[in-house]
Design an enzyme around this catalytic site. Sequence first.
Site, PDB file in Angstrom:
ATOM      1  N   THR A  43       0.834  -1.196   0.000  1.00 44.86           N
ATOM      2  CA  THR A  43       0.000   0.000   0.000  1.00 44.86           C
ATOM      3  C   THR A  43       0.872   1.251   0.000  1.00 44.86           C
ATOM      4  O   THR A  43       2.087   1.171  -0.173  1.00 44.86           O
ATOM      5  CB  THR A  43      -0.979  -0.032   1.187  1.00 44.86           C
ATOM      6  N   LYS A  47       3.705   1.342  -3.874  1.00 45.70           N
ATOM      7  CA  LYS A  47       3.194   0.644  -5.051  1.00 45.70           C
ATOM      8  C   LYS A  47       4.074   0.806  -6.287  1.00 45.70           C
ATOM      9  O   LYS A  47       4.152  -0.088  -7.124  1.00 45.70           O
ATOM     10  CB  LYS A  47       1.763   1.096  -5.342  1.00 45.70           C
ATOM     11  N   ASP A  84      -5.939  -3.477  -7.552  1.00 43.51           N
ATOM     12  CA  ASP A  84      -6.650  -2.215  -7.304  1.00 43.51           C
ATOM     13  C   ASP A  84      -7.642  -1.933  -8.427  1.00 43.51           C
ATOM     14  O   ASP A  84      -8.770  -1.486  -8.187  1.00 43.51           O
ATOM     15  CB  ASP A  84      -5.664  -1.047  -7.216  1.00 43.51           C
ATOM     16  N   GLY A 104      -5.943  12.520  -7.492  1.00 43.58           N
ATOM     17  CA  GLY A 104      -4.691  11.907  -7.082  1.00 43.58           C
ATOM     18  C   GLY A 104      -3.837  11.548  -8.277  1.00 43.58           C
ATOM     19  O   GLY A 104      -4.341  11.446  -9.402  1.00 43.58           O
ATOM     20  N   GLY A 106      -0.899   9.240  -7.603  1.00 46.43           N
ATOM     21  CA  GLY A 106      -0.008   8.188  -7.129  1.00 46.43           C
ATOM     22  C   GLY A 106      -0.408   6.819  -7.654  1.00 46.43           C
ATOM     23  O   GLY A 106      -1.131   6.691  -8.649  1.00 46.43           O
ATOM     24  N   ARG A 128      -2.998  17.594  -6.700  1.00 46.82           N
ATOM     25  CA  ARG A 128      -2.576  18.842  -6.058  1.00 46.82           C
ATOM     26  C   ARG A 128      -1.341  19.413  -6.752  1.00 46.82           C
ATOM     27  O   ARG A 128      -1.171  20.622  -6.846  1.00 46.82           O
ATOM     28  CB  ARG A 128      -2.293  18.608  -4.568  1.00 46.82           C
ATOM     29  N   THR A 129      -0.487  18.510  -7.236  1.00 45.59           N
ATOM     30  CA  THR A 129       0.646  18.925  -8.058  1.00 45.59           C
ATOM     31  C   THR A 129       0.251  18.716  -9.514  1.00 45.59           C
ATOM     32  O   THR A 129       0.204  17.584 -10.009  1.00 45.59           O
ATOM     33  CB  THR A 129       1.902  18.095  -7.729  1.00 45.59           C
ATOM     34  N   LEU A 180     -11.374   5.671  -2.026  1.00 43.88           N
ATOM     35  CA  LEU A 180     -10.446   4.555  -1.868  1.00 43.88           C
ATOM     36  C   LEU A 180      -9.818   4.508  -0.483  1.00 43.88           C
ATOM     37  O   LEU A 180      -9.147   3.530  -0.144  1.00 43.88           O
ATOM     38  CB  LEU A 180      -9.351   4.625  -2.932  1.00 43.88           C
ATOM     39  N   TYR A 182      -9.776   3.787   3.297  1.00 40.96           N
ATOM     40  CA  TYR A 182     -10.537   3.011   4.276  1.00 40.96           C
ATOM     41  C   TYR A 182     -10.027   3.379   5.661  1.00 40.96           C
ATOM     42  O   TYR A 182      -8.842   3.302   5.955  1.00 40.96           O
ATOM     43  CB  TYR A 182     -10.430   1.504   4.035  1.00 40.96           C
TER      44      TYR A 182
END
Length: 243
Positions: A43, A47, A84, A104, A106, A128-129, A180, A182
């Site tokens: 996680t 990854k 995923d 996101g 990543g 954000r970037t 996503l 949890y």
Amino acid sequence: MMNAAFAELGLDWRYLALPLPPERFAQTVRAMPGSGYRAANVTIPHKLAALEVADELTETARGIGAVNTLTFFEDGRIAGDNTDAGGLLDALGEPLPASALVLGAGGAARAAVWALREAGLSVSVWGRTARRAQALARELGVEAGGVDAELLVNATPVGLHREDTLEGLPLIDARVVADLVYSAGATPLARWADERGARLVDGVEVLVRQGARSFRVWTGLEPPVETMRRAAVQAASSTSAQA
């Protein structure tokens, strides 16, 4: 969740959480087979590193460019897969929306973008970037930016911590929201979706579906999804009660 599944099918396996700093990731993973480990889930934030440590990759993992499932073989080989993507689609169910905005840039976002694009959705990615989001969009052949869509997917870490807020996120008028993250209790995005009357696919359900696919990869057996879901919900409720 995994231990409940192992017990349900009579497997003498044990699933453990191993906190691991990034600088020790490759060395530790290479040593795990010799310590009796058969497989591992990966996680945040490992990854992309897992992609590099794997000796062989499934087409899904190669296409996404990130790995969340590792399998160790007796000859020392490490196989990398990504559940995923399929787990998100399983959690969303049918029929799928026509368009999606993924928040996101990543490993989790890569999987979400790839899965939704492969399923035929019109996909945009926001980060954000902006530079990272644009690079991901170019690589996977989707759009970049906070555009309107029927499905909003949170693949950022927002919601992992109690103090997190939704400030700065492009919250669109989506009819379906998939988070996503949890965590114990409702995340900020889950509460926002509930207030707006959107259908919520929460992080626990996505986790269960991802885990079920990993279970199938490792064991070759059909995962007991209902047992896994009950265990995951019970664990989340117990953690929330203790908080």
